[in-house]
Structure formats: structure tokens, C-alpha cells
Design an enzyme around this catalytic site. Structure first.
Site, PDB file in Angstrom:
ATOM      1  N   CYS A   1       0.878  -1.185   0.000  1.00 29.14           N
ATOM      2  CA  CYS A   1       0.000   0.000   0.000  1.00 29.14           C
ATOM      3  C   CYS A   1       0.909   1.227   0.000  1.00 29.14           C
ATOM      4  O   CYS A   1       2.119   1.111   0.163  1.00 29.14           O
ATOM      5  CB  CYS A   1      -0.879   0.058   1.237  1.00 29.14           C
ATOM      6  SG  CYS A   1      -1.939  -1.377   1.456  1.00 29.14           S
TER       7      CYS A   1
HETATM    8  N1  GLN Z   1      -1.656  -6.343   4.261  1.00 30.99           N
HETATM    9  C1  GLN Z   1      -2.426  -5.158   4.311  1.00 30.99           C
HETATM   10  C2  GLN Z   1      -3.774  -5.346   3.620  1.00 30.99           C
HETATM   11  O1  GLN Z   1      -3.991  -6.267   2.895  1.00 30.99           O
HETATM   12  C3  GLN Z   1      -1.672  -3.995   3.731  1.00 30.99           C
HETATM   13  C4  GLN Z   1      -1.469  -4.171   2.278  1.00 30.99           C
HETATM   14  C5  GLN Z   1      -0.290  -3.499   1.680  1.00 30.99           C
HETATM   15  O2  GLN Z   1       0.558  -2.813   2.268  1.00 30.99           O
HETATM   16  N2  GLN Z   1      -0.186  -3.786   0.451  1.00 30.99           N
HETATM   17  O3  GLN Z   1      -4.624  -4.531   3.820  1.00 30.99           O
END
Ligand code: GLN
Length: 244
Positions: free
Chosen positions: A2
Site C-alpha cells: 500500500c
Molecule cells: N496487508 C495489508 C492489507 O492487505 C496492507 C497491504 C499493503 O501494504 N499492500 O490490507
């Protein structure tokens, strides 16, 4: 992967922070520049939490940010002096819903997690057992990020300061789940607290304003990259970077 950001400073339209910058969160939705840790695009949702005279408010949707024309209109006319925003690339297997998008929120805090918890959910079972049942029942979504927020929130309620709550949470999650990536971002609207643990983070500080962001949103040479395994504490007046 993210991408997330905190802005603290003079009132600025949300659009100027998230939508208009050449490499802002909206651009990072489809073309992030730092692909560290895998992932390609951040189209599983977005969110922003900011502070108004009537209290904190949050907008989250499980669609790519560019497709939400209502948000684009709101962002043009909404000025903020403090905001935490994120665009989401759901870790494979995690639910995609409004509630799974950052920011997570409680008691004036906004929180975001960039990364993943290795071996989710089995590696977290022991940590979950130690939490009050009510904390687990009020998780926003059955995702690693919502669970990491539940751990942080539990510590804030127990009286930890924000920096210590993040530090202790990164330590316990990484001990139980080696290989996790734990870039966390937390704000109360006055200060931003961020960790680097496996992903990129940059800070831009100038004239009473500070941005803490996964990646620089423009080519200004004032952006400073934060090394891995650090804790950033940032306010409009100054920021510090310490070992995590
Ligand atoms: N693992 C978290 C989610 O799925 C954050 C995802 C990310 O950083 N890509 O929301």
C-alpha cells in the site's frame, strides 16, 4: 504494497495533497515509483482521515481512488491541516471492502499499515489470545492490517505513548512472524509517528508543514528518505528519526 501519507501544516485542499501532485497517492494507485517488496498497483481501495472543528472524519472506499468522482469533488473543496491517507493493494487472500481500507481510527487517532504479516493468521493466534475479546470483536475487517491496528489501539488504551505503542507492536509482530513488513503510520492530528520495517518512507519538511509518505509526491529535492528500521516522529515544526 500500500502507499500512505500524513500531512500536517497550514490548511490545504485534499486534492492538492492526494490528487494533483505529479506522483501523489492518486498517481501511485496505478504507477508507484518504489516497487520495493513486490506489488504493482494499489487499486483495492483508498481512504483519508482528517480533522474538522466538529471532530475527526474519515472517507474509505474499496474502489481505485481515480474512479470515485464524488471524492474528487470533495477533495477540491475540503481543506485540511492534518490528514492521513492511503491507497490499498490488498495482500493476496485478504478481504476487499471499505472497512479493510486505511485509515483505521479510534479516539482521534488515524492509523495505516503498509506491508503484511507473514503467516497470517496462524502466526498471530497467540497475540490475539492475549487481547480482550471486545478488541477482537471490534476489528474493522479480518485482515492483518486491521489486526495490527487492534494491537496498537490496545496499547494506546493501556496508556502507552504513540511512539512506544508502534515500537512495541513492531517488535512483537516481527518476533512472532519473521519476514513481515511493518511500515506503520499513526497520527493524532498534531504529530505523525511512522515506522520503516521493510518498505520505503520519505519525509518532506519546510516552513511549518511536514509530509511523511511512502514515496515523494513530486521531484522537490527537499524529500529525505528514511532508512529501514527507524521510527519517525514528525510535527509541523520539526521531525526526528531514531532507531526502531
Ligand atoms: N496487508 C495489508 C492489507 O492487505 C496492507 C497491504 C499493503 O501494504 N499492500 O490490507
Amino acid at each position: 504494497m500500500c502507499r500512505h501519507l500524513v500531512y500536517l501544516g497550514p490548511p490545504t485542499p485534499l486534492a492538492a495533497l492526494l490528487v494533483e501532485p505529479p506522483y501523489g497517492l492518486q498517481h501511485q494507485t496505478w504507477a508507484p515509483r518504489d516497487m520495493r517488496g513486490g506489488g504493482t498497483i494499489n487499486v483495492d481501495g483508498f481512504g483519508a482521515g482528517w480533522y474538522t472543528p466538529a471532530g475527526p472524519v474519515r472517507y474509505r472506499r474499496a474502489v481505485p481512488i481515480w474512479t470515485d468522482r464524488n471524492f474528487a469533488a470533495l477533495a477540491r473543496v475540503t481543506s485540511v491541516g492534518a490528514v492521513l491517507a492511503a491507497v490499498r493493494s490488498a495482500t493476496p487472500g485478504m478481504t476487499v471492502s471499505d472497512d479493510a481500507c486505511a485509515p483505521f481510527a479510534a479516539d482521534g487517532w488515524f492509523f495505516s499499515h503498509n506491508g503484511f504479516v507473514a503467516g497470517w493468521p496462524d502466526t498471530m493466534a497467540k497475540l490475539a489470545e492475549r487481547l480482550p475479546v471486545t478488541d477482537l470483536l471490534t476489528m474493522d475487517a479480518p485482515t492483518d492490517a486491521a489486526f495490527v491496528w487492534t494491537l496498537v489501539r490496545n496499547r494506546l488504551h493501556a496508556g502507552y505513548g504513540p511512539a512506544e505503542a508502534l515500537r512495541a507492536t513492531v517488535a512483537e509482530v516481527s518476533a512472532a512472524a519473521a519476514g513481515s513488513r511493518l511500515n506503520l503510520l499513526l497520527t493524532d492530528g498534531e504529530k505523525a509517528y511512522g515506522t520503516t520495517f521493510g518498505h520505503a518512507l520519505s519525509v518532506f519538511h519546510a516552513a511549518g508543514r511536514v509530509l511523511v509518505a511512502s514515496e515523494p509526491f513530486d521531484d522537490d529535492p527537499g524529500w529525505v528518505q528514511v532508512p529501514d528500521r527507524r521510527l519517525v516522529v514528525a510535527g509541523p515544526a520539526a521531525y526526528t528519526v531514531e532507531e526502531l
